[in-house]
Scaffold this motif. Structure first.
Motif, PDB file in Angstrom:
ATOM      1  N   UNK A 104       0.843  -1.205   0.000  1.00 40.83           N
ATOM      2  CA  UNK A 104       0.000   0.000   0.000  1.00 40.83           C
ATOM      3  C   UNK A 104       0.880   1.257   0.000  1.00 40.83           C
ATOM      4  N   UNK A 105       1.993   1.177   0.692  1.00 44.60           N
ATOM      5  CA  UNK A 105       2.918   2.309   0.732  1.00 44.60           C
ATOM      6  C   UNK A 105       3.514   2.545  -0.662  1.00 44.60           C
ATOM      7  N   UNK A 106       3.955   1.466  -1.292  1.00 46.48           N
ATOM      8  CA  UNK A 106       4.513   1.596  -2.648  1.00 46.48           C
ATOM      9  C   UNK A 106       3.477   2.147  -3.625  1.00 46.48           C
ATOM     10  N   UNK A 107       2.206   1.780  -3.401  1.00 52.25           N
ATOM     11  CA  UNK A 107       1.151   2.230  -4.307  1.00 52.25           C
ATOM     12  C   UNK A 107       0.684   3.651  -3.971  1.00 52.25           C
ATOM     13  N   UNK A 108       1.274   4.251  -2.929  1.00 55.49           N
ATOM     14  CA  UNK A 108       0.972   5.647  -2.605  1.00 55.49           C
ATOM     15  C   UNK A 108      -0.275   5.833  -1.759  1.00 55.49           C
ATOM     16  N   UNK A 126      -7.834   2.159  -7.997  1.00 52.05           N
ATOM     17  CA  UNK A 126      -6.758   1.744  -8.909  1.00 52.05           C
ATOM     18  C   UNK A 126      -5.463   1.517  -8.146  1.00 52.05           C
ATOM     19  N   UNK A 127      -5.208   2.351  -7.146  1.00 52.38           N
ATOM     20  CA  UNK A 127      -3.980   2.186  -6.364  1.00 52.38           C
ATOM     21  C   UNK A 127      -4.034   0.932  -5.507  1.00 52.38           C
ATOM     22  N   UNK A 128      -5.230   0.579  -5.066  1.00 52.67           N
ATOM     23  CA  UNK A 128      -5.355  -0.660  -4.298  1.00 52.67           C
ATOM     24  C   UNK A 128      -5.102  -1.860  -5.224  1.00 52.67           C
ATOM     25  N   UNK A 129      -5.594  -1.766  -6.462  1.00 49.46           N
ATOM     26  CA  UNK A 129      -5.307  -2.840  -7.420  1.00 49.46           C
ATOM     27  C   UNK A 129      -3.805  -2.908  -7.724  1.00 49.46           C
ATOM     28  N   UNK A 130      -3.189  -1.725  -7.761  1.00 46.22           N
ATOM     29  CA  UNK A 130      -1.737  -1.676  -7.955  1.00 46.22           C
ATOM     30  C   UNK A 130      -1.034  -2.345  -6.773  1.00 46.22           C
ATOM     31  N   UNK A 147      -5.792   3.561 -15.880  1.00 39.93           N
ATOM     32  CA  UNK A 147      -6.348   4.871 -15.516  1.00 39.93           C
ATOM     33  C   UNK A 147      -7.706   5.116 -16.158  1.00 39.93           C
ATOM     34  N   UNK A 148      -8.295   4.044 -16.684  1.00 39.69           N
ATOM     35  CA  UNK A 148      -9.618   4.205 -17.289  1.00 39.69           C
ATOM     36  C   UNK A 148     -10.614   4.752 -16.265  1.00 39.69           C
ATOM     37  N   UNK A 155      -5.152  10.551 -13.650  1.00 42.09           N
ATOM     38  CA  UNK A 155      -4.317   9.598 -14.370  1.00 42.09           C
ATOM     39  C   UNK A 155      -2.859  10.056 -14.407  1.00 42.09           C
ATOM     40  N   UNK A 156      -2.626  11.359 -14.506  1.00 42.68           N
ATOM     41  CA  UNK A 156      -1.241  11.843 -14.477  1.00 42.68           C
ATOM     42  C   UNK A 156      -0.605  11.468 -13.144  1.00 42.68           C
ATOM     43  N   UNK A 157      -1.373  11.618 -12.083  1.00 44.71           N
ATOM     44  CA  UNK A 157      -0.861  11.286 -10.768  1.00 44.71           C
ATOM     45  C   UNK A 157      -0.620   9.775 -10.636  1.00 44.71           C
ATOM     46  N   UNK A 158      -1.484   8.983 -11.263  1.00 46.46           N
ATOM     47  CA  UNK A 158      -1.289   7.528 -11.233  1.00 46.46           C
ATOM     48  C   UNK A 158       0.010   7.150 -11.951  1.00 46.46           C
TER      49      UNK A 158
END
Ligand SMILES: Nc1ncnc2c1ncn2[C@@H]1O[C@H](COP(=O)(O)OP(=O)(O)OP(=O)(O)O)[C@@H](O)[C@H]1O
Length: 253
Positions: A104-108, A126-130, A147-148, A155-158
């Motif tokens: 979770x930390x790596x995914x921000x 999306x970050x949780x899926x990441x 980023x759909x 999406x830029x932030x993703x």
């Protein structure tokens, strides 16, 4: 040694060939983005790489010991299901709490462990899926239009997060994106797919090529030009420097 090597891959659904003679490789630590029109076989390529689709020809060679993490385009979750992020991430079983926290930390999103999955925003989900894809500490991360549904800022932030993941974990990334303007800055290499590899190169090479404006011209004009990109020419020799001719008259801005 390459993390994965795709060799002369062809994929059919029934009698319909959606990928033919696709070859590419991904090296450790690089970010490679696949762009291409709708229905050009991008998802099928990723699915062939993870073994979910069997090619009719060619093969995918995975380097020995190479671990792959996959972020799907969509994931259907029953909205009424009360489940926290950390429980969701534990679902495969045998996942340590420390690994969940670290992913979770790596995914921000270090503070989302106890949040309800159904209450997350699109970007948080999306970050949780990441994070889910990062739990196994992959050497290669595959992202299918992650980023759909996010707005441009989201999406830029993703994508920035993806670069952070690469920096912090060293993993390589092979991703599909429609956001050409973002892709150009976040990628080491761009591959244009339309049933076959149409052209590829570093963003700098692509940007300096005459085809650049047709493929990645600014704004909607550029994006639309990609979808009208003329693909029915010979592809035996076109890696990186785009030596072949395209009819790009429609791309004039
Ligand atoms: N399981 C399937 N069975 C039959 N046809 C399929 C299947 N999956 C995909 N296709 C077809 O194969 C073609 C390529 O699909 P794919 O999803 O790989 O393309 P894509 O480039 O990822 O598209 P998009 O940008 O719209 O997501 C499409 O015409 C699609 O309808």
């Amino acid at each position: 040694m390459s993390l994965i090597q795709v060799e002369d891959l062809s994929v059919c659904y029934g009698t319909r060939m959606v990928l033919s003679g696709v070859s590419l490789s991904v090296e450790p630590g690089e970010i490679v983005t696949i762009v291409g029109p709708n229905g050009s076989g991008k998802t099928s390529l990723l699915r062939a790489i993870i073994g979910a689709v069997k090619p009719v020809k060619g093969r995918v060679i995975q380097g020995s010991g190479v671990k792959i993490g996959y972020v799907p385009q969509r994931l259907q979750i029953d909205e009424t299901l009360p489940i926290t992020v950390s429980r969701f991430l534990k679902l495969p079983g045998g996942v340590a709490v420390a690994d969940i926290d670290q992913s979770l930390k790596h995914a921000g999103v270090p503070d989302l462990a106890n949040a309800q999955l159904s209450k997350l925003s699109g970007g948080q989900f999306q970050r949780v899926l990441l994070a889910r894809a990062l739990i196994g500490k992959p050497d290669l991360l595959l992202l299918d239009e992650a980023t759909q549904g996010l707005d441009q800022r989201g999406s830029a932030s993703f994508y920035q997060q993806i670069e952070t993941v690469r920096r912090d974990t060293g993993c390589a990334v092979l991703m599909i994106s429609h956001e050409l303007h973002v892709v150009m800055s976040a990628s080491d290499r761009v591959i244009c797919l339309n049933g076959h590899v149409c052209c590829e190169g570093t963003p700098a090479v692509v940007a300096s090529a005459p085809e650049y404006r047709a493929l990645f011209g600014t704004g909607t004009g550029g994006a639309l030009a990609l979808y009208r990109h003329e693909h029915d020419h010979d592809h035996g020799h076109d890696h990186g420097d785009h030596p072949h001719d395209h009819d790009h008259t429609e791309a004039a801005e």
